[in-house]
Scaffold this motif. Structure first.
Motif, PDB file in Angstrom:
ATOM      1  N   ASP A   1      34.021  12.982 -91.520  1.00  0.00           N
ATOM      2  CA  ASP A   1      34.856  12.993 -92.749  1.00  0.00           C
ATOM      3  C   ASP A   1      35.389  11.512 -92.857  1.00  0.00           C
ATOM      4  O   ASP A   1      35.371  10.967 -93.779  1.00  0.00           O
ATOM      5  CB  ASP A   1      36.061  13.964 -92.280  1.00  0.00           C
ATOM      6  CG  ASP A   1      36.445  14.122 -90.719  1.00  0.00           C
ATOM      7  OD1 ASP A   1      36.272  13.268 -89.961  1.00  0.00           O
ATOM      8  OD2 ASP A   1      37.244  15.066 -90.817  1.00  0.00           O
TER       9      ASP A   1
ATOM     10  N   TYR B   1      25.823  21.479 -97.152  1.00  0.00           N
ATOM     11  CA  TYR B   1      26.472  22.415 -96.487  1.00  0.00           C
ATOM     12  C   TYR B   1      25.241  23.619 -96.717  1.00  0.00           C
ATOM     13  O   TYR B   1      24.966  24.282 -95.873  1.00  0.00           O
ATOM     14  CB  TYR B   1      27.514  22.936 -97.154  1.00  0.00           C
ATOM     15  CG  TYR B   1      28.655  21.930 -96.435  1.00  0.00           C
ATOM     16  CD1 TYR B   1      28.950  22.071 -95.242  1.00  0.00           C
ATOM     17  CD2 TYR B   1      29.420  21.051 -97.252  1.00  0.00           C
ATOM     18  CE1 TYR B   1      30.224  21.283 -94.811  1.00  0.00           C
ATOM     19  CE2 TYR B   1      30.458  20.357 -96.915  1.00  0.00           C
ATOM     20  CZ  TYR B   1      30.647  20.296 -95.565  1.00  0.00           C
ATOM     21  OH  TYR B   1      31.856  19.815 -95.114  1.00  0.00           O
TER      22      TYR B   1
ATOM     23  N   TYR C   1      33.642  23.524 -90.244  1.00  0.00           N
ATOM     24  CA  TYR C   1      34.312  22.225 -90.254  1.00  0.00           C
ATOM     25  C   TYR C   1      35.129  22.208 -88.908  1.00  0.00           C
ATOM     26  O   TYR C   1      35.961  22.892 -88.669  1.00  0.00           O
ATOM     27  CB  TYR C   1      35.075  22.248 -91.310  1.00  0.00           C
ATOM     28  CG  TYR C   1      35.880  20.928 -91.452  1.00  0.00           C
ATOM     29  CD1 TYR C   1      35.599  19.975 -92.447  1.00  0.00           C
ATOM     30  CD2 TYR C   1      37.024  20.516 -90.726  1.00  0.00           C
ATOM     31  CE1 TYR C   1      36.170  18.592 -92.466  1.00  0.00           C
ATOM     32  CE2 TYR C   1      37.713  19.527 -91.230  1.00  0.00           C
ATOM     33  CZ  TYR C   1      37.217  18.290 -91.907  1.00  0.00           C
ATOM     34  OH  TYR C   1      37.949  17.234 -92.164  1.00  0.00           O
TER      35      TYR C   1
ATOM     36  N   TYR D   1      34.316  28.537 -92.752  1.00  0.00           N
ATOM     37  CA  TYR D   1      34.367  27.119 -93.228  1.00  0.00           C
ATOM     38  C   TYR D   1      35.270  26.383 -92.222  1.00  0.00           C
ATOM     39  O   TYR D   1      35.142  25.586 -91.899  1.00  0.00           O
ATOM     40  CB  TYR D   1      34.538  26.813 -94.666  1.00  0.00           C
ATOM     41  CG  TYR D   1      34.632  25.456 -94.670  1.00  0.00           C
ATOM     42  CD1 TYR D   1      33.376  24.751 -95.015  1.00  0.00           C
ATOM     43  CD2 TYR D   1      35.779  24.639 -95.121  1.00  0.00           C
ATOM     44  CE1 TYR D   1      33.369  23.432 -95.142  1.00  0.00           C
ATOM     45  CE2 TYR D   1      35.766  23.327 -95.399  1.00  0.00           C
ATOM     46  CZ  TYR D   1      34.734  22.550 -95.363  1.00  0.00           C
ATOM     47  OH  TYR D   1      34.586  21.219 -95.548  1.00  0.00           O
ATOM     48  N   ARG D   2      36.621  26.912 -92.361  1.00  0.00           N
ATOM     49  CA  ARG D   2      37.878  26.241 -91.817  1.00  0.00           C
ATOM     50  C   ARG D   2      38.023  26.956 -90.257  1.00  0.00           C
ATOM     51  O   ARG D   2      37.842  28.070 -90.097  1.00  0.00           O
ATOM     52  CB  ARG D   2      39.032  26.497 -92.630  1.00  0.00           C
ATOM     53  CG  ARG D   2      39.289  25.624 -93.755  1.00  0.00           C
ATOM     54  CD  ARG D   2      40.531  25.793 -94.422  1.00  0.00           C
ATOM     55  NE  ARG D   2      40.332  26.928 -95.085  1.00  0.00           N
ATOM     56  CZ  ARG D   2      41.512  27.840 -95.220  1.00  0.00           C
ATOM     57  NH1 ARG D   2      42.599  27.593 -94.581  1.00  0.00           N
ATOM     58  NH2 ARG D   2      41.303  28.722 -95.833  1.00  0.00           N
TER      59      ARG D   2
ATOM     60  N   TYR E   1      25.568  16.014 -89.956  1.00  0.00           N
ATOM     61  CA  TYR E   1      26.374  16.931 -89.166  1.00  0.00           C
ATOM     62  C   TYR E   1      25.844  17.114 -87.658  1.00  0.00           C
ATOM     63  O   TYR E   1      24.654  17.067 -87.728  1.00  0.00           O
ATOM     64  CB  TYR E   1      26.728  18.248 -89.814  1.00  0.00           C
ATOM     65  CG  TYR E   1      25.570  18.767 -90.226  1.00  0.00           C
ATOM     66  CD1 TYR E   1      24.626  19.722 -89.813  1.00  0.00           C
ATOM     67  CD2 TYR E   1      25.176  18.760 -91.832  1.00  0.00           C
ATOM     68  CE1 TYR E   1      23.444  20.311 -90.017  1.00  0.00           C
ATOM     69  CE2 TYR E   1      24.097  19.225 -92.212  1.00  0.00           C
ATOM     70  CZ  TYR E   1      23.117  20.090 -91.360  1.00  0.00           C
ATOM     71  OH  TYR E   1      21.941  20.530 -91.759  1.00  0.00           O
TER      72      TYR E   1
ATOM     73  N   ILE F   1      31.842  17.005 -88.839  1.00  0.00           N
ATOM     74  CA  ILE F   1      31.548  16.555 -90.060  1.00  0.00           C
ATOM     75  C   ILE F   1      32.103  15.229 -90.021  1.00  0.00           C
ATOM     76  O   ILE F   1      33.110  15.054 -89.665  1.00  0.00           O
ATOM     77  CB  ILE F   1      32.292  17.515 -91.034  1.00  0.00           C
ATOM     78  CG1 ILE F   1      31.748  18.855 -91.091  1.00  0.00           C
ATOM     79  CG2 ILE F   1      31.987  16.661 -92.247  1.00  0.00           C
ATOM     80  CD1 ILE F   1      30.260  19.080 -91.293  1.00  0.00           C
TER      81      ILE F   1
END
Length: 277
Positions: free
Chosen positions: A238, A109, A219, A190-191, A268, A236
């Motif tokens: 995940d 990141y 993200y 981030y979110r 990413y 990302i």
């Protein structure tokens, strides 16, 4: 300790309760690989609080788990060493860390934020802000390091880290007040929920996105493409984070003589949508 050293076919998975929805694809990846190798997964969710973390460690040791997979930064160095003293292999998802009995699968990141910031600074845009995320402090620290490095290399100082005041229960309520007095050229969150909070509060204050202010979410999720305008973000991997973590764990458990890469970085992919020019 003698009891704790006897083996089962169980892997303990430690995830933060507040982030269980974000961890769902990571858990799916881990479960799919665990099934192949016939391992059971014991899920431990943790909230903030040292005493609860001590209880989780105690339960892991008593359950005689073969290994522990930890999501994000939920264990500190002392807690990791406690598990290590019982010869329990550990794989950390999200942070770069390794030791004789510790491996990690992570996204860089810091580099992601460095690349984004560099792109904007090179265009002469330096009014950039990063929003605090209390649920993901470790990732925010990494993003902050990357932004600061990009600024420092150009003889500048980054001082636009937006901290959400403690008395506000949500980012939205705080940002609603914040944008009455402030405006930035680009905001990094981030979110997805924070990106939407920025988008909605900016609109309410008459700030045009992306014409006056661009927004990038780190993200990505399906919600980013549902927003209007659609939010630019990074995909990302995940599911792969979970799957690779479990593969590394099985190698640590079975291939004692094999030299294993214990620090595995996954990549990413940036998806430009409508909140960037």
């Amino acid at each position: 300790q003698g009891l704790a050293l006897s083996k089962t076919t169980t892997i303990a998975l430690v995830v933060p309760g507040s982030n269980i929805s974000m961890a769902s694809q990571i858990i799916n990846g881990l479960l799919d690989v665990a099934k192949i190798y016939k391992y059971n997964i014991m899920l431990h969710t943790v909230s903030e609080g040292i005493s609860q973390m001590e209880d989780v460690i105690d339960n892991i040791i008593k359950s005689r788990a073969d290994g522990v997979v930890i999501f994000n930064d939920k264990l500190n160095r002392d807690e990791l060493h406690t598990l290590n003293s019982y010869q329990i292999p550990i794989v950390v998802i999200g942070n770069k860390i390794s030791d004789e009995m510790i491996g990690s699968i992570y996204i860089d990141y810091e580099n992601l934020a460095y690349e984004v910031t560099t792109k904007y600074l090179d265009k002469g845009i330096d009014n950039i802000a990063l929003i605090e995320d209390r649920k993901n402090p470790s990732y925010i620290r990494q993003l902050l390091r990357g932004i600061k490095r990009a600024y420092k290399e150009r003889g500048k100082e980054f001082n636009q880290y937006i901290q959400i005041a403690k008395e506000y229960r949500s980012s939205y309520l705080y940002l609603k007040e914040y944008f009455k007095e402030h405006k930035h050229d680009m905001i990094l969150t981030y979110r997805d929920s924070q990106a939407m909070a920025v988008l909605n509060t900016a609109k309410e204050q008459g700030i045009s996105v992306p014409e006056e202010m661009e927004i990038i979410c780190v993200y990505d999720s399906k919600h980013n493409s549902m927003a209007r305008p659609q939010i630019s973000a990074f995909k990302i991997p995940d599911y792969d984070l979970g799957a690779v973590a479990m593969r590394v764990m099985t190698k640590m458990l079975h291939d004692e003589n094999e030299i294993i890469d214990k620090e595995i970085e996954l990549s990413y992919i940036y998806t430009a949508r409508k909140t960037t020019k």
